[in-house]
Design an enzyme around this catalytic site. Structure first.
Site, mmCIF file in Angstrom:
data_model
loop_
_atom_site.group_PDB
_atom_site.id
_atom_site.type_symbol
_atom_site.label_atom_id
_atom_site.label_comp_id
_atom_site.label_asym_id
_atom_site.label_seq_id
_atom_site.Cartn_x
_atom_site.Cartn_y
_atom_site.Cartn_z
ATOM 1 N N HIS A 27 0.857 -1.180 0.000
ATOM 2 C CA HIS A 27 0.000 0.000 0.000
ATOM 3 C C HIS A 27 0.898 1.236 0.000
ATOM 4 C CE1 HIS A 27 -3.651 -2.348 1.010
ATOM 5 N NE2 HIS A 27 -2.786 -3.121 1.644
ATOM 6 N N GLU A 208 -7.554 -12.497 6.203
ATOM 7 C CA GLU A 208 -6.577 -11.899 7.128
ATOM 8 C C GLU A 208 -7.228 -11.945 8.510
ATOM 9 O OE1 GLU A 208 -4.090 -7.729 7.855
ATOM 10 O OE2 GLU A 208 -5.906 -7.691 6.634
#
Length: 341
Positions: A27, A208
């Protein structure tokens, strides 16, 4: 599990340049180091709620994904102009080169910026300026992946996609990130259909903090080409068999998993079991400014904590190029470089 490297092999490894690799889960907003955050704050007249860089670093202690996201979004206030986004991406690329990254597929979160009044064209224009120079300046090829915030509405995701249409020539894929629990992939069925119709690749964070069921949805409802994270897939034998059979890549981020309490101790990470199962798993840094390490730092960490030998590390690097959105000639060139390492 592979045996730990000997002291002599570890010393030899330390003397060599980093293993060539692709980074597929990164990211760009998560590469905002404290020094750059303060520099951009001064440039743009933004008051940060921290007196010093060290005060900011002390805030990098997270109880879970949401506690990280709170700080992550707050710091984005310093990103205002094309120059800011270009400087952010360029700083990442310089570090990535030192970490052996030869190809980077970079996530960005347009909704986090447009919500602050920053036009999507400013975000993409600034990132593109840096990425256009990446091959010449750093020897790194790049792709840009536009992510939708899953804790925002499906309508907001669709509006973001429509706003990005004039820039789709700069975007390779769409993704799905932010708070996972309570926001299943199926929520974004329509916007992913639009992306596929536009010829874009598709990826999504799943497995996740969210359950294996979210991985199934990402595959079967969104039609993704890769799963980002996916560590909880190991809880579902049928899902593991599916991922192995289809060789669906998983972009795992070990240091992130520990810092966000997905896994308590790196020594307990399922990465060796994932490799042993035949999963096409890769190792990446996620938000390295916040989680304590860039791409090769993650390779070193799993080597030391999990006893991964040179062959296992080469497999992870090979998987990264296999899983990348590359043309076959470029992929072959990178794999040849890895074989010659």
């Amino acid at each position: 599990m592979p045996s730990a490297p000997s002291e002599s092999s570890a010393a030899a490894s330390a003397a060599k340049p980093p293993l060539p690799k692709a980074e597929l889960h990164l990211h760009i907003e998560g590469t905002l180091e404290p020094g750059l955050a303060f520099a951009l704050a001064e440039r743009n007249g933004v008051q940060l709620p921290y007196a010093t860089e060290e005060d900011l670093r002390r805030a990098y202690s997270f109880a879970d994904l949401q506690s990280f996201l709170n700080l992550y979004y707050a710091l984005m206030a310093v990103l205002r102009t094309e120059d800011d986004f270009a400087d952010l991406a360029d700083a990442y690329l310089a570090r990535a080169k030192e970490q052996g990254v030869r190809h980077a597929e970079i996530f960005f979160d347009p909704q986090a910026h447009t919500a602050r009044g920053v036009p999507i064209g400013t975000v993409i224009g600034g990132l593109a300026r840096a990425l256009d120079r990446a091959q010449e300046n750093y020897g790194i090829s790049t792709r840009l992946i536009m992510c939708f915030l899953r804790d925002e509405s499906a309508e907001s995701a669709r509006a973001t996609f429509e706003a990005a249409r004039p820039y789709l020539d700069r975007i390779t894929a769409v993704g799905l990130d932010s708070a996972e629990v309570g926001h299943p992939p199926s929520k974004f069925r329509e916007v992913y259909a639009l992306a596929r119709a536009a010829g874009l690749k598709c990826v999504a964070h799943a497995g996740e903090e969210g359950p294996p069921a979210y991985v199934w949805e990402a595959l079967d409802v969104l039609g993704v080409d890769r799963i980002d994270h996916g560590v909880r897939s190991m809880e579902d034998e049928a899902l593991v068999a599916r991922l192995v059979a289809d060789q669906v890549p998983l972009t795992v981020c070990p240091l992130s998993n520990v810092r966000l309490r997905v896994i308590d101790d790196l020594a307990d990470h399922p990465l060796p079991a994932m490799l042993d199962a035949g999963l096409l798993v890769t190792v990446n840094s996620d938000d390295p400014a916040y989680f304590g390490g860039y791409a090769d730092d993650n390779f070193t960490a799993v080597r030391d904590a999990l006893g991964l030998d040179e062959a296992a590390l080469r497999t992870l690097a090979r998987n990264s190029f296999r899983a990348a959105f590359l043309d076959e000639a470029t992929r072959a060139a990178y794999l040849k470089e890895l074989d010659a390492y």
